[in-house]
Design a protein around this motif. Structure first.
Motif, PDB file in Angstrom:
ATOM      1  N   PHE A 191      46.096 -73.477  42.513  1.00 19.65           N
ATOM      2  CA  PHE A 191      44.840 -73.911  43.155  1.00 19.65           C
ATOM      3  C   PHE A 191      44.450 -75.349  42.831  1.00 19.65           C
ATOM      4  O   PHE A 191      43.777 -75.996  43.605  1.00 19.65           O
ATOM      5  CB  PHE A 191      43.687 -72.962  42.793  1.00 19.65           C
ATOM      6  N   LEU A 192      44.859 -75.878  41.673  1.00 17.11           N
ATOM      7  CA  LEU A 192      44.457 -77.248  41.346  1.00 17.11           C
ATOM      8  C   LEU A 192      45.477 -78.213  41.911  1.00 17.11           C
ATOM      9  O   LEU A 192      46.597 -78.317  41.402  1.00 17.11           O
ATOM     10  CB  LEU A 192      44.318 -77.451  39.840  1.00 17.11           C
ATOM     11  N   GLU A 193      45.089 -78.929  42.949  1.00 15.19           N
ATOM     12  CA  GLU A 193      46.056 -79.821  43.584  1.00 15.19           C
ATOM     13  C   GLU A 193      46.180 -81.095  42.756  1.00 15.19           C
ATOM     14  O   GLU A 193      47.258 -81.565  42.473  1.00 15.19           O
ATOM     15  CB  GLU A 193      45.590 -80.110  45.009  1.00 15.19           C
ATOM     16  N   ARG A 194      45.084 -81.657  42.368  1.00 13.08           N
ATOM     17  CA  ARG A 194      45.117 -82.865  41.535  1.00 13.08           C
ATOM     18  C   ARG A 194      43.753 -83.124  40.900  1.00 13.08           C
ATOM     19  O   ARG A 194      42.752 -82.531  41.297  1.00 13.08           O
ATOM     20  CB  ARG A 194      45.519 -84.094  42.346  1.00 13.08           C
ATOM     21  N   GLY A 195      43.762 -84.017  39.946  1.00  9.72           N
ATOM     22  CA  GLY A 195      42.525 -84.496  39.353  1.00  9.72           C
ATOM     23  C   GLY A 195      42.581 -86.004  39.275  1.00  9.72           C
ATOM     24  O   GLY A 195      43.649 -86.597  39.168  1.00  9.72           O
ATOM     25  N   VAL A 196      41.428 -86.623  39.329  1.00 10.67           N
ATOM     26  CA  VAL A 196      41.375 -88.072  39.166  1.00 10.67           C
ATOM     27  C   VAL A 196      40.333 -88.363  38.102  1.00 10.67           C
ATOM     28  O   VAL A 196      39.202 -87.879  38.200  1.00 10.67           O
ATOM     29  CB  VAL A 196      40.983 -88.770  40.490  1.00 10.67           C
ATOM     30  N   VAL A 197      40.751 -89.085  37.062  1.00 11.88           N
ATOM     31  CA  VAL A 197      39.785 -89.519  36.059  1.00 11.88           C
ATOM     32  C   VAL A 197      39.397 -90.942  36.421  1.00 11.88           C
ATOM     33  O   VAL A 197      40.071 -91.904  36.043  1.00 11.88           O
ATOM     34  CB  VAL A 197      40.375 -89.429  34.641  1.00 11.88           C
ATOM     35  N   ALA A 198      38.345 -91.053  37.222  1.00  6.96           N
ATOM     36  CA  ALA A 198      37.948 -92.352  37.753  1.00  6.96           C
ATOM     37  C   ALA A 198      36.950 -92.976  36.795  1.00  6.96           C
ATOM     38  O   ALA A 198      35.749 -92.969  37.027  1.00  6.96           O
ATOM     39  CB  ALA A 198      37.346 -92.185  39.139  1.00  6.96           C
ATOM     40  N   TYR A 199      37.485 -93.492  35.689  1.00  8.13           N
ATOM     41  CA  TYR A 199      36.613 -93.999  34.645  1.00  8.13           C
ATOM     42  C   TYR A 199      36.028 -95.356  35.030  1.00  8.13           C
ATOM     43  O   TYR A 199      34.862 -95.610  34.786  1.00  8.13           O
ATOM     44  CB  TYR A 199      37.409 -94.076  33.339  1.00  8.13           C
ATOM     45  N   SER A 200      36.841 -96.182  35.652  1.00 11.14           N
ATOM     46  CA  SER A 200      36.340 -97.512  36.067  1.00 11.14           C
ATOM     47  C   SER A 200      35.779 -97.426  37.489  1.00 11.14           C
ATOM     48  O   SER A 200      36.124 -96.524  38.248  1.00 11.14           O
ATOM     49  CB  SER A 200      37.488 -98.520  36.037  1.00 11.14           C
TER      50      SER A 200
ATOM     51  N   ALA B  93      48.883 -90.829  33.399  1.00 12.18           N
ATOM     52  CA  ALA B  93      49.267 -89.911  34.479  1.00 12.18           C
ATOM     53  C   ALA B  93      49.735 -88.606  33.842  1.00 12.18           C
ATOM     54  O   ALA B  93      50.704 -88.590  33.101  1.00 12.18           O
ATOM     55  CB  ALA B  93      50.391 -90.522  35.309  1.00 12.18           C
ATOM     56  N   GLU B  94      48.984 -87.542  34.111  1.00 10.11           N
ATOM     57  CA  GLU B  94      49.313 -86.279  33.459  1.00 10.11           C
ATOM     58  C   GLU B  94      49.695 -85.223  34.475  1.00 10.11           C
ATOM     59  O   GLU B  94      48.990 -85.037  35.459  1.00 10.11           O
ATOM     60  CB  GLU B  94      48.096 -85.763  32.667  1.00 10.11           C
ATOM     61  N   SER B  95      50.762 -84.520  34.183  1.00  6.83           N
ATOM     62  CA  SER B  95      51.018 -83.318  34.951  1.00  6.83           C
ATOM     63  C   SER B  95      50.676 -82.123  34.064  1.00  6.83           C
ATOM     64  O   SER B  95      49.562 -81.615  34.107  1.00  6.83           O
ATOM     65  CB  SER B  95      52.467 -83.283  35.425  1.00  6.83           C
ATOM     66  N   CYS B  96      51.568 -81.756  33.148  1.00  6.90           N
ATOM     67  CA  CYS B  96      51.384 -80.491  32.429  1.00  6.90           C
ATOM     68  C   CYS B  96      50.185 -80.474  31.477  1.00  6.90           C
ATOM     69  O   CYS B  96      49.617 -79.421  31.218  1.00  6.90           O
ATOM     70  CB  CYS B  96      52.651 -80.140  31.674  1.00  6.90           C
TER      71      CYS B  96
ATOM     72  N   VAL C 157      45.171 -89.957  36.069  1.00 12.78           N
ATOM     73  CA  VAL C 157      45.510 -89.185  37.256  1.00 12.78           C
ATOM     74  C   VAL C 157      46.108 -87.864  36.786  1.00 12.78           C
ATOM     75  O   VAL C 157      47.027 -87.864  35.969  1.00 12.78           O
ATOM     76  CB  VAL C 157      46.523 -89.945  38.144  1.00 12.78           C
ATOM     77  N   VAL C 158      45.517 -86.759  37.240  1.00 10.97           N
ATOM     78  CA  VAL C 158      46.106 -85.462  36.936  1.00 10.97           C
ATOM     79  C   VAL C 158      46.945 -85.072  38.149  1.00 10.97           C
ATOM     80  O   VAL C 158      46.443 -84.510  39.113  1.00 10.97           O
ATOM     81  CB  VAL C 158      45.030 -84.408  36.640  1.00 10.97           C
ATOM     82  N   ALA C 159      48.221 -85.467  38.103  1.00 14.98           N
ATOM     83  CA  ALA C 159      49.097 -85.281  39.260  1.00 14.98           C
ATOM     84  C   ALA C 159      49.785 -83.937  39.127  1.00 14.98           C
ATOM     85  O   ALA C 159      50.935 -83.844  38.726  1.00 14.98           O
ATOM     86  CB  ALA C 159      50.115 -86.420  39.328  1.00 14.98           C
ATOM     87  N   TYR C 160      49.024 -82.894  39.446  1.00 17.97           N
ATOM     88  CA  TYR C 160      49.526 -81.545  39.212  1.00 17.97           C
ATOM     89  C   TYR C 160      50.524 -81.153  40.301  1.00 17.97           C
ATOM     90  O   TYR C 160      51.532 -80.534  40.021  1.00 17.97           O
ATOM     91  CB  TYR C 160      48.334 -80.583  39.174  1.00 17.97           C
ATOM     92  N   SER C 161      50.252 -81.561  41.520  1.00 21.59           N
ATOM     93  CA  SER C 161      51.174 -81.234  42.614  1.00 21.59           C
ATOM     94  C   SER C 161      52.191 -82.368  42.780  1.00 21.59           C
ATOM     95  O   SER C 161      51.961 -83.506  42.353  1.00 21.59           O
ATOM     96  CB  SER C 161      50.397 -81.066  43.914  1.00 21.59           C
ATOM     97  N   ASN C 162      53.323 -82.061  43.414  1.00 24.34           N
ATOM     98  CA  ASN C 162      54.285 -83.108  43.706  1.00 24.34           C
ATOM     99  C   ASN C 162      53.693 -84.129  44.672  1.00 24.34           C
ATOM    100  O   ASN C 162      53.961 -85.334  44.550  1.00 24.34           O
ATOM    101  CB  ASN C 162      55.566 -82.501  44.293  1.00 24.34           C
ATOM    102  N   ALA C 163      52.885 -83.637  45.628  1.00 22.06           N
ATOM    103  CA  ALA C 163      52.244 -84.547  46.578  1.00 22.06           C
ATOM    104  C   ALA C 163      51.427 -85.603  45.835  1.00 22.06           C
ATOM    105  O   ALA C 163      51.478 -86.798  46.160  1.00 22.06           O
ATOM    106  CB  ALA C 163      51.347 -83.764  47.535  1.00 22.06           C
ATOM    107  N   ALA C 164      50.672 -85.162  44.814  1.00 21.53           N
ATOM    108  CA  ALA C 164      49.854 -86.117  44.055  1.00 21.53           C
ATOM    109  C   ALA C 164      50.750 -87.116  43.328  1.00 21.53           C
ATOM    110  O   ALA C 164      50.415 -88.309  43.225  1.00 21.53           O
ATOM    111  CB  ALA C 164      48.963 -85.365  43.062  1.00 21.53           C
TER     112      ALA C 164
END
Lengths: 418, 418
Positions: free
Chosen positions: B299-308, A278-281, A304-311
């Motif tokens: 602008f980047l809300e989140r990312g998901v690394v959906a490897y599986s 789980a990555e933010s920064c 998971v790139v949880a950049y926002s707090n919502a994520a």
């Protein structure tokens, strides 16, 4: 045997092209036990090239030139060679056939300037080129060797592999000195601290040489041994390595061409363990580094790139109140992110990174460079604080490295603290 | 003004490190209108360095040295400078304070060898280093300039930007010849196709020079104009640029130091749009590139690394049956991933990447290098097929570039096809 490398081309001098040719040749020659005593880059200028040929040929056993052998007006290397060795150009039928064959296979017309590429200095042995039109040049004179090759990397590489290296090996025979190198890769401790912990280097190393090569990912310790005997060289390097490991072993994550991600990947794969990140920064950089390793789908379940707090809340089940109370960049949130990603993905290990990469985002008590890394396995969930610098890209490099090192330490049972 | 570059370090000679420093400095000096007349690489050997200092200082107006300024035993550059300029080392209080501050901010103990880094040749102006402990050295003597900087690239870059380049600009004043360069950055079309579409280059360029510089991210077109007059140089470059844009405009995503991620980030920010990214084969690389841009949290809300596959189904709501029927690497799954990540995150745009990076994972009908990129906005959801090569790292580079270009094309209304 010692060698001097000459790279010819304005594009290298003005930084339009990075000089990977010199690095490639330097590495190959070093592996052969040839001492590379210097290297220079010259403009496409006949006088400058002539003078440098003279200087290099006087001062070394082997001169190796790349560049300037092409068919256009600014390729002057062959002309200077003819002049310097006081020889003349003669048409070489084998080379001409190579060129004809090459053009045939590409379905292209042969032009006059292509044919002229088959003119080789009389004194030279041509080095055949199956990937282009310019042959290489091998000259032996006054017990010295002079080699010129095209600057196009994949043409030059093939000439080195198929002709230059085997021929040099032959010439050097058994007389060659053994030069063995080993790189120990460290992370987590700055150069000056490593230096101090190693104590008296003269005592540690004796006749063995060691260099400290730092970058933002850590410090590489390059050990070099020269010897007449390969076995003895090996055992001397091993002895030094053992001494170094007793002093700073826990910071050493790998050797030579390994990377921290390849080491972590191997540890996880060997043990059949799975990981979720789980990555933010770091914004996906940790996952990116791990997925650079072929076979990473065996251990990396998801990221998971949880950049926002919502994520963070929605995907990782981080407690909203904890974010409000401590902030998204906090040891508590790091821990919850690691716990959350482990739990939603059902992996053996959960890893998290949250921090302030800069240049914006700092608060009075949370400076740019502040990073928390969390890690959870089946027995314990914890997080650690790091303080990096003020450059966004370097901070991402350092934070991703520290995060990968947390996994390594977890798997090897090395405490996270220093 | 002409310049000679000296890079110090065994690691460069033996090819362990590629000499990017010389390329960086060569580029910066050329931009200033300084002629780089030569460049050399030397071992960590005091005699060799001393001799080269002499030769370079005699033959050029400016000598620029990198490497060998660190705190350990193999760093000998400062010592040779003191000897060559017949000066002595004096403690510089400002530099010492810099070093103390650096260690404080990282929460580390200062050691004696760290303090000794603040010793500067008496004849020199120190170049401050906010990213490391070794200051640079600036010496003016006999109407010539001698500069030494650490070999660590990010330390040297900052010294160049903040001190060396401004000071050289000042010194050169108006006397300098104007060399203007502009780089047009293209992606999506190979070099030979660009070349063909541009038509007769002589007719297009006249006296202006242009180089094609391809790599896995695209082709950089570097236009160079020399002139006595800045205004005239600018308008000549502009005229050429316009001609080029009419022929291949849609492939040009930016210029000079821009990156595709910086261009996409600016487009999204300017329009107040948000993005979510779902990555399989690129493993977080697209998100990593976007988060390299400061302000990406806008602008980047989140990312998901959906490897599986589980992650694709659980996090992105991809239909399990669609995965079984078409496989995870398919146009259908790419579309569903983009749709899913947009929907769970509530963003304006959803982007997805799925593919086979190699070396393993290929099937008879799905070769290594096959990639599908999906993109969804509020009006349409679509996906496109790409076929890259057989190298895992290059494929990740290419796939991430193609994905970012899909966003650019979406925002600028450029069709995805061709």
């Amino acid at each position: 045997m010692n060698a001097f490398l000459i790279t010819i081309g304005d594009e290298i001098l003005i930084g339009q092209v990075v000089n990977t040719n010199a690095a490639y040749i330097g590495e190959k020659l070093s592996e052969l036990g040839v001492d590379v005593i210097g290297s220079s880059v010259l403009p496409d200028d006949e006088n400058a090239i002539r003078n440098e040929f003279e200087r290099a040929f006087n001062n070394s056993d082997l001169v190796l030139v790349t560049g300037g052998l092409g068919p256009t007006h600014d390729d002057v290397t062959r002309k200077v060679i003819v002049d310097f060795f006081d020889t003349e150009l003669v048409m070489n039928q084998d080379v001409l056939n190579d060129i004809k064959k090459l053009f045939e296979s590409r379905g292209r017309q042969l032009t006059k300037i292509n044919e002229e590429q088959a003119l080789v200095p009389k004194i030279a042995v041509p080095i055949r080129n199956s990937r282009g039109t310019a042959p290489g040049i091998w000259i032996e004179k006054e017990n010295k060797i002079f080699i010129a090759m095209p600057g196009v990397p994949y043409e030059m590489h093939l000439m080195m592999e198929s002709f230059v290296i085997p021929k040099l090996k032959d010439l050097m025979g058994d007389s060659k000195k053994i030069v063995l190198r080993k790189n120990l890769l460290t992370t987590g401790l700055p150069e000056s601290h490593l230096y101090e912990r190693l104590g008296d280097l003269k005592e540690l190393l004796g006749e063995v040489k060691m260099a400290f090569l730092p970058n933002q990912f850590g410090v590489r310790l390059r050990i070099t041994v020269e010897d007449d005997n390969e076995e003895s060289a090996k055992s001397r390097i091993e002895a030094i390595e053992q001494k170094i490991r007793t002093k700073i072993g826990k910071y050493i994550y790998g050797k030579d061409d390994e990377t921290l991600e390849s080491v972590v990947a191997k540890l996880l794969t060997d043990r059949g363990l799975t990981l979720a990140v789980a990555e933010s920064c770091t914004g996906g950089y940790v996952a990116h580094r791990l997925t650079n390793i072929s076979g990473s789908s065996k251990f990396l379940e998801r990221g998971v790139v949880a950049y926002s707090n919502a994520a963070k809340v929605e995907l990782l089940k981080v407690d909203e109140d904890v974010i409000s109370k401590y902030g998204a960049v906090s040891i508590e949130v790091a821990r919850q992110m690691a716990e959350g990603v482990k739990s939603i993905s059902g992996t053996d290990i959960g890893l998290s990174v949250t921090g302030i990469m800069g240049p914006t985002g700092a608060t009075p008590d949370k400076p740019v460079g502040l990073v928390y890394i969390g890690i959870c396995d089946d027995t314990i969930c914890t997080a650690k604080e790091f303080r990096f610098g003020d450059d966004r890209h370097l901070n991402k490099d350092r934070a991703s490295q520290a995060a990968l090192d947390m996994i390594r330490r977890n798997l090897l049972g090395i405490p996270y603290d220093d």
